[in-house]
Each structure stands twice: as structure tokens, then as C-alpha cells.
Design an enzyme around this catalytic site. Structure first.
Site, PDB file in Angstrom:
ATOM      1  N   ASP A 217       0.813  -1.210   0.000  1.00 44.43           N
ATOM      2  CA  ASP A 217       0.000   0.000   0.000  1.00 44.43           C
ATOM      3  C   ASP A 217       0.852   1.268   0.000  1.00 44.43           C
ATOM      4  O   ASP A 217       0.503   2.267  -0.630  1.00 44.43           O
ATOM      5  CB  ASP A 217      -0.926   0.001   1.217  1.00 44.43           C
TER       6      ASP A 217
ATOM      7  N   ASN B 109      -4.328   9.207   1.517  1.00 44.28           N
ATOM      8  CA  ASN B 109      -4.731   8.677   2.814  1.00 44.28           C
ATOM      9  C   ASN B 109      -5.045   9.757   3.848  1.00 44.28           C
ATOM     10  O   ASN B 109      -6.174   9.901   4.275  1.00 44.28           O
ATOM     11  CB  ASN B 109      -3.651   7.753   3.370  1.00 44.28           C
TER      12      ASN B 109
ATOM     13  N   LYS C 254      -6.380  19.508  22.556  1.00 46.47           N
ATOM     14  CA  LYS C 254      -5.180  19.327  23.364  1.00 46.47           C
ATOM     15  C   LYS C 254      -4.871  17.838  23.284  1.00 46.47           C
ATOM     16  O   LYS C 254      -5.547  17.023  23.903  1.00 46.47           O
ATOM     17  CB  LYS C 254      -5.409  19.770  24.807  1.00 46.47           C
TER      18      LYS C 254
ATOM     19  N   TYR D 159      -3.802   5.192   9.835  1.00 44.23           N
ATOM     20  CA  TYR D 159      -3.442   5.718  11.151  1.00 44.23           C
ATOM     21  C   TYR D 159      -4.687   6.094  11.950  1.00 44.23           C
ATOM     22  O   TYR D 159      -4.769   5.890  13.170  1.00 44.23           O
ATOM     23  CB  TYR D 159      -2.530   6.928  10.955  1.00 44.23           C
TER      24      TYR D 159
ATOM     25  N   LEU E 160      -7.580   4.708  12.036  1.00 44.08           N
ATOM     26  CA  LEU E 160      -8.180   3.518  12.643  1.00 44.08           C
ATOM     27  C   LEU E 160      -7.439   3.143  13.922  1.00 44.08           C
ATOM     28  O   LEU E 160      -8.053   2.813  14.939  1.00 44.08           O
ATOM     29  CB  LEU E 160      -8.153   2.351  11.650  1.00 44.08           C
TER      30      LEU E 160
ATOM     31  N   GLN F 145       4.691   9.880   4.515  1.00 45.70           N
ATOM     32  CA  GLN F 145       5.880   9.709   3.689  1.00 45.70           C
ATOM     33  C   GLN F 145       6.685  10.983   3.483  1.00 45.70           C
ATOM     34  O   GLN F 145       7.904  10.929   3.317  1.00 45.70           O
ATOM     35  CB  GLN F 145       5.475   9.130   2.327  1.00 45.70           C
TER      36      GLN F 145
END
Length: 284
Positions: A67, A141, A169, A184, A186, A241
Site C-alpha cells: 500500500d 490517505n 489538546k 493511522y 483507525l 511519507q
């Protein structure tokens, strides 16, 4: 279809053979295959093309890897609407859903045009400092604002379409597409959103207030996040990335992109099967 580009995660031991097999199969139907530079180098071919150049030259691209490799290629394709065939060389991926065993049959379908495409929403994100735009990133994403390893909780003012949402916060904040809802977000407790639903997902990372929950908003919403206070380094990352450091007062604006990622679907799987396989639903 006259020309096909190939990208690959080149450290996989079988990539060279797979690339040769794809090229031989497509050449039989007079389809030209263009190889990304690192792939061409891997198989000893001198006439490779840059990753940014290929989308302007081909009708479709094949991505060999996982992915992460596909997400990187999707960003390079951007607004050019070139379909992507994601071939997973490891375990089944959320995006690279075609297995190596399914590849020969998929190549036959590509030649005859018997395949379906899933259109995925992308995000444009802009970073502003002192009123000046200092960065733009298009992602498939998510974008993430998070603290460095030793930083304390970050204060972030969030607004939607100019209306104040709240001051988070937290250790960070994720703004994700439906495609990115299984990434991320999830892991941070966000919901899974069917990938073809047009919406944006805001998920706090370890919020200081337990009442700060993930929020799903309309895809046409414009989200602004301003970093208010920090003791140490805060980072902005795009699709996990690429990215850069943020300073207090920096503002991140996120909106739906006009670019769409076109994913060629596996004929033998549906989205819920992928969820069951990846997340081990129903297993004891």
C-alpha cells in the site's frame, strides 16, 4: 490501451521476474511497457523514465509492492486520472488488493478492457506561515500533525468552513479520506468509512479530553488547524511519507482535491472481504 507504466518496490526478491512476465504478456498484444527508472535499472534496462514523467505517457500504471508504494505513486499521478493496478507482493493490502496469483488473469482483463475502477477522493493540504503559503501536499490517505518524541501535548485550534470546532489538546491530529480511514486514523480509534463515500474524517491522537471524539464532515468542508502552543518539535506529514516541521502560529488548511485516484478493482474481492481478511473479523 496502448502504453502501460510499471512502478515497483524494488527490494522484493521476485520483482525482476514479475516485471519480465508483465512485459512479455502485454507486448504480445502490442502494448508498450514503460519502466520507472529504478525498475529499469533493476532489470538492466537503460531506457527508464522518471516516476513523475510516466503518468503523462501511459494509459494505465501497474504498481508492484504494498500500500505504501501505491500511495506514493498516487501522489505522483495527481490530477492526471491514470488508473492504477495495485499488485500486492506480500499480504493482501487495503489498496493493493490483487495478489500475485491473480495477476495473469488481471493482465488478460486489462488487455480486453474487462475491469472496474474505484474512484478515491484525495486531499489538498496547504501550510501557511505568517500569512504566506510555504507548502502544498496532495494525499490519498491522510495528513497528520503530531508531536516529536519528547514534546508535550499540542494545542491546536480547529475550524470548519470558518466556524470554530474546538481547541484540541492532544498528541496530534489526523485528517483522513475514507480511503485513509483504515490507516493511522483507525489505530487512533477512528471509524471505518466506505471508501467511495465523499467525506472527511478528523481524528485526535490521544486527546487530553476524553470527550474529544472523531468527527466526520462533508467532503466540501474546508478544515483549518492552527498550532497554538508547543514545547518542542511538531511535525506535519503527508501520507506518512513526506512532510515538514511546524512552528507556533502555523496554519494547515485541508480541503477535498480535484484529483482522484483511480484504482482497478480485483474481480474476486469486495471491500468487506478485504476488511474481514485484514482485520481478522469473525476469528476467535
Amino acid at each position: 490501451m496502448k502504453k502501460v507504466g510499471i512502478y515497483a518496490k524494488k527490494n522484493h526478491p521476485d520483482v525482476e521476474k514479475i516485471v519480465f512476465d508483465i512485459r512479455d504478456r502485454l507486448n504480445r498484444d502490442d502494448i508498450t511497457v514503460l519502466l520507472e527508472d529504478s525498475v529499469a535499472e533493476l532489470i538492466g534496462q537503460v531506457n527508464g523514465f522518471s516516476g513523475d514523467e510516466i503518468p503523462d505517457l501511459v494509459d494505465l500504471v501497474i504498481v508492484l509492492g504494498g500500500d505504501g508504494t501505491l500511495i506514493s505513486v498516487a501522489r505522483q499521478i495527481g490530477e492526471r486520472r491514470v488508473p492504477i493496478v495495485g499488485v500486492n507482493l506480500g499480504r493482501l493490502g487495503f489498496l493493493t488488493e490483487i495478489t500475485r496469483d491473480e495477476l495473469p488473469g488481471m493482465l488478460d482483463r486489462l488487455v480486453t478492457g474487462e475491469y472496474k475502477i474505484s474512484e478515491r477522493m484525495m486531499l489538498d493540504s496547504f501550510i501557511y506561515r505568517n500569512g504566506q503559503q510555504i507548502g502544498k501536499y496532495t494525499v490519498l490517505n491522510d495528513i497528520v500533525i503530531n508531536k516529536g518524541a519528547l514534546a508535550r501535548i499540542i494545542d491546536m485550534d480547529a475550524s470548519i468552513d470558518g466556524r470554530h470546532l474546538c481547541t484540541y489538546k492532544a498528541d496530534g491530529l489526523i485528517i483522513a479520506t475514507p480511503t485513509g480511514s483504515t490507516g493511522y486514523s483507525l489505530a487512533a480509534g477512528g471509524p471505518i468509512i466506505f471508501p467511495e463515500i465523499n467525506s472527511l474524517l478528523i481524528s485526535p491522537i490521544c486527546p487530553h479530553m476524553l470527550t474529544n471524539r472523531p468527527v466526520v464532515v462533508w467532503s466540501r468542508s474546508v478544515i483549518n488547524i492552527e498550532v497554538k502552543f508547543q514545547d518542542d518539535v511538531v511535525f506535519f506529514t503527508a501520507d506518512g511519507q513526506v512532510g515538514r516541521k511546524l512552528l507556533p502560529g502555523d496554519r494547515v488548511e485541508v480541503r477535498r482535491s480535484e484529483s482522484r485516484t483511480l484504482l482497478v478493482r480485483s474481480p474476486s474481492k469486495d471491500y468487506f472481504e478485504i476488511l474481514r481478511t485484514k482485520l481478522s473479523w469473525g476469528e476467535r
